[in-house]
Write a protein that holds these residues in place. Structure first.
Motif, PDB file in Angstrom:
ATOM      1  N   ARG A  81       1.806 -22.531   0.817  1.00  0.00           N
ATOM      2  CA  ARG A  81       0.649 -23.015   1.182  1.00  0.00           C
ATOM      3  C   ARG A  81      -0.282 -21.906   2.122  1.00  0.00           C
ATOM      4  NH1 ARG A  81       1.691 -28.735   4.283  1.00  0.00           N
ATOM      5  NH2 ARG A  81       3.301 -28.669   2.635  1.00  0.00           N
ATOM      6  N   ALA A  82       0.686 -21.354   3.087  1.00  0.00           N
ATOM      7  CA  ALA A  82      -0.240 -20.786   4.037  1.00  0.00           C
ATOM      8  C   ALA A  82      -0.646 -19.620   3.387  1.00  0.00           C
ATOM      9  CB  ALA A  82       0.859 -20.279   5.062  1.00  0.00           C
ATOM     10  N   ILE A  83      -0.265 -18.966   2.254  1.00  0.00           N
ATOM     11  CA  ILE A  83      -0.817 -17.897   1.525  1.00  0.00           C
ATOM     12  C   ILE A  83      -1.995 -18.277   0.909  1.00  0.00           C
ATOM     13  CG2 ILE A  83      -0.554 -16.271  -0.260  1.00  0.00           C
ATOM     14  CD1 ILE A  83       2.829 -16.172   0.482  1.00  0.00           C
ATOM     15  N   LEU A  84      -1.742 -19.393   0.267  1.00  0.00           N
ATOM     16  CA  LEU A  84      -3.036 -19.976  -0.420  1.00  0.00           C
ATOM     17  C   LEU A  84      -4.075 -20.221   0.623  1.00  0.00           C
ATOM     18  CD1 LEU A  84      -1.325 -22.517  -2.867  1.00  0.00           C
ATOM     19  CD2 LEU A  84      -2.397 -20.265  -3.520  1.00  0.00           C
ATOM     20  N   PHE A  85      -4.215 -20.538   1.806  1.00  0.00           N
ATOM     21  CA  PHE A  85      -4.912 -20.928   2.598  1.00  0.00           C
ATOM     22  C   PHE A  85      -5.960 -19.686   3.064  1.00  0.00           C
ATOM     23  CE2 PHE A  85      -6.572 -21.792   7.087  1.00  0.00           C
ATOM     24  CZ  PHE A  85      -7.456 -22.979   6.777  1.00  0.00           C
ATOM     25  N   PHE A  86      -4.936 -18.535   3.041  1.00  0.00           N
ATOM     26  CA  PHE A  86      -5.683 -17.280   3.692  1.00  0.00           C
ATOM     27  C   PHE A  86      -7.029 -16.910   3.216  1.00  0.00           C
ATOM     28  CE2 PHE A  86      -6.287 -12.628   3.440  1.00  0.00           C
ATOM     29  CZ  PHE A  86      -6.063 -12.325   4.664  1.00  0.00           C
ATOM     30  N   PRO A  87      -7.433 -17.031   2.000  1.00  0.00           N
ATOM     31  CA  PRO A  87      -8.928 -16.829   1.513  1.00  0.00           C
ATOM     32  C   PRO A  87      -9.895 -17.534   2.494  1.00  0.00           C
ATOM     33  CG  PRO A  87      -7.528 -16.927  -0.396  1.00  0.00           C
ATOM     34  CD  PRO A  87      -6.757 -17.251   0.740  1.00  0.00           C
ATOM     35  N   ASN A  88      -9.437 -18.786   2.767  1.00  0.00           N
ATOM     36  CA  ASN A  88     -10.548 -19.612   3.473  1.00  0.00           C
ATOM     37  C   ASN A  88     -10.895 -19.217   4.841  1.00  0.00           C
ATOM     38  OD1 ASN A  88     -11.982 -22.340   3.277  1.00  0.00           O
ATOM     39  ND2 ASN A  88     -10.867 -22.310   5.445  1.00  0.00           N
ATOM     40  N   ILE A  89     -10.074 -18.120   5.528  1.00  0.00           N
ATOM     41  CA  ILE A  89     -10.354 -17.620   6.814  1.00  0.00           C
ATOM     42  C   ILE A  89     -10.951 -16.413   6.673  1.00  0.00           C
ATOM     43  CG2 ILE A  89      -8.277 -19.009   7.690  1.00  0.00           C
ATOM     44  CD1 ILE A  89      -6.763 -16.219   7.896  1.00  0.00           C
ATOM     45  N   VAL A  90     -11.180 -15.720   5.484  1.00  0.00           N
ATOM     46  CA  VAL A  90     -12.107 -14.614   5.360  1.00  0.00           C
ATOM     47  C   VAL A  90     -13.352 -14.879   5.547  1.00  0.00           C
ATOM     48  CG1 VAL A  90     -12.269 -12.643   3.982  1.00  0.00           C
ATOM     49  CG2 VAL A  90     -10.033 -13.525   4.148  1.00  0.00           C
ATOM     50  N   ALA A  91     -14.297 -14.150   6.003  1.00  0.00           N
ATOM     51  CA  ALA A  91     -15.694 -14.301   6.001  1.00  0.00           C
ATOM     52  C   ALA A  91     -16.346 -14.264   4.689  1.00  0.00           C
ATOM     53  CB  ALA A  91     -16.402 -13.333   6.824  1.00  0.00           C
ATOM     54  N   PRO A  92     -17.228 -15.527   4.192  1.00  0.00           N
ATOM     55  CA  PRO A  92     -17.595 -15.236   2.808  1.00  0.00           C
ATOM     56  C   PRO A  92     -18.286 -13.936   2.769  1.00  0.00           C
ATOM     57  CG  PRO A  92     -18.231 -17.240   3.968  1.00  0.00           C
ATOM     58  CD  PRO A  92     -17.886 -16.398   4.849  1.00  0.00           C
ATOM     59  N   VAL A  93     -19.001 -13.002   3.595  1.00  0.00           N
ATOM     60  CA  VAL A  93     -19.723 -12.057   3.302  1.00  0.00           C
ATOM     61  C   VAL A  93     -18.517 -10.934   3.013  1.00  0.00           C
ATOM     62  CG1 VAL A  93     -20.790 -10.098   4.434  1.00  0.00           C
ATOM     63  CG2 VAL A  93     -21.664 -12.307   4.972  1.00  0.00           C
ATOM     64  N   ALA A  94     -17.290 -10.954   3.491  1.00  0.00           N
ATOM     65  CA  ALA A  94     -16.393  -9.848   3.221  1.00  0.00           C
ATOM     66  C   ALA A  94     -15.923 -10.301   1.694  1.00  0.00           C
ATOM     67  CB  ALA A  94     -15.119 -10.131   4.308  1.00  0.00           C
ATOM     68  N   LEU A  95     -15.770 -11.416   1.420  1.00  0.00           N
ATOM     69  CA  LEU A  95     -15.226 -12.017   0.263  1.00  0.00           C
ATOM     70  C   LEU A  95     -16.185 -11.507  -0.723  1.00  0.00           C
ATOM     71  CD1 LEU A  95     -13.787 -15.691   0.633  1.00  0.00           C
ATOM     72  CD2 LEU A  95     -12.575 -13.530  -0.020  1.00  0.00           C
ATOM     73  N   GLY A  96     -17.422 -11.762  -0.679  1.00  0.00           N
ATOM     74  CA  GLY A  96     -18.691 -11.005  -1.488  1.00  0.00           C
ATOM     75  C   GLY A  96     -18.473  -9.878  -1.656  1.00  0.00           C
ATOM     76  N   MET A  97     -18.139  -8.999  -0.731  1.00  0.00           N
ATOM     77  CA  MET A  97     -18.396  -7.507  -0.710  1.00  0.00           C
ATOM     78  C   MET A  97     -17.035  -7.147  -1.809  1.00  0.00           C
ATOM     79  SD  MET A  97     -19.380  -6.338   3.187  1.00  0.00           S
ATOM     80  CE  MET A  97     -19.048  -4.586   2.564  1.00  0.00           C
TER      81      MET A  97
END
Length: 304
Positions: free
Chosen positions: A109-125
């Motif tokens: 559950r903690a691993i799956l939550f990780f993308p949510n704490i990454v800034a959307p700009v970083a995810l987009g890049m």
């Protein structure tokens, strides 16, 4: 005893205003006043500082309806809310069924939550690098496709990027809603699932008859959170659809991108009146969707 109780109530009343007024003042100053100002400016033509707003009635909204860019923005936003929401909650429900009985479920559950704490700009890049179409220097996905003899795909082309953003949004958001739903599942008495196991219920039957009814109120709140968050999508679209440009192609716009473009992307004077009119549409859309969602999710509470 009565005197002490009266003194206690009087003390609470004296503390009410010192705690209440600062919170209400901040709410009015930073939320209510800007919202009212946005609605008022939506009926004007205004180019910003140094210009006097001129009342234009419904002209801005008429121009919005006649604008291709606004229509793409509105439809894409609705698509993200509906399709992205369905995909996110289906994934969340699936993991909820799996993680409830899984050893080490809290770690997953903690691993799956990780993308949510990454800034959307970083995810987009990140997704931009992975999905880029560049002959002889392909991104990771196209490199893998070509390794298997499959033609590379222009994932970030204007006609495809909306679906790519939807997939990225589902992937990045699912962990947050899995965490919320799992927190609701954790409060369900274990004996209900034990009784279901004894009766020979399948995982789907346990989910439909136990998990879903007993987490319905939480699902409703999560749906509202999704709707409010999805209507403001901006960064993922801006980074994935418009790398190296000032504004993405209009086929990929959302209402957030439209507001940004009318405020900062116009050639010449900004069109803040139009931007505010689009923001009013956003407020109206999210209000209607939230009310509809709350009515659809209304159900008598289940005691357990």
């Amino acid at each position: 005893m009565t005197a002490a109780l009266g003194a206690h109530k009087a003390g609470r009343r004296r503390l009410f205003l010192p705690f209440f007024l600062p919170a209400v003042s901040l709410y009015v100053l930073f939320l209510l006043v800007p919202t009212i100002a946005t609605v008022v400016l939506g009926f004007t033509s205004w180019a910003g500082a140094g210009d006097t707003p001129r009342f234009t009635g419904l002209a801005n909204f008429g121009e919005l309806l006649a604008s291709d860019s606004f229509r793409f923005s509105f439809l894409n936003t609705v698509l993200y809310i509906v399709v992205g929401g369905v995909g996110t909650f289906l994934l969340a429900f699936l993991f909820t069924m799996v993680l409830r009985d899984m050893r080490g479920g809290k770690t997953v559950r903690a691993i799956l939550f990780f993308p949510n704490i990454v800034a959307p700009v970083a995810l987009g890049m990140f997704f931009g690098i992975v999905l880029i179409f560049r002959p002889n220097r392909q991104g990771l996905v196209n490199y893998v496709l070509e390794s298997f003899g499959i033609d590379a795909v222009k994932f970030l082309a204007p006609e495809n990027v909306t679906w790519v953003v939807t997939g990225c949004l589902i992937w990045a958001s699912a962990g947050f809603y899995i965490t919320i739903l799992m927190a609701a599942v954790d409060r369900i008495p274990p004996y209900l699932y034990e009784d279901a196991d004894i009766a020979g219920a399948s995982p789907w039957q346990k989910f439909r008859n136990i998990t879903l009814p007993l987490t319905w109120d939480v699902i409703g709140v999560a749906g509202v959170l999704w709707t409010i968050g999805a209507i403001k999508i901006f960064e993922l679209v801006f980074v994935l659809a418009g790398p190296g440009t000032y504004s993405p192609p209009i086929k990929s716009w959302t209402l957030g991108v439209y507001v940004f473009d009318r405020s900062f992307g116009t050639a010449g004077s900004p069109e803040y009146g139009m931007a505010c009119a689009a923001a009013v549409v956003m407020i109206a859309l999210v209000s209607v969707l939230v009310v509809m969602l709350r009515r659809m999710m209304r159900r008598d509470s289940v005691q357990f």
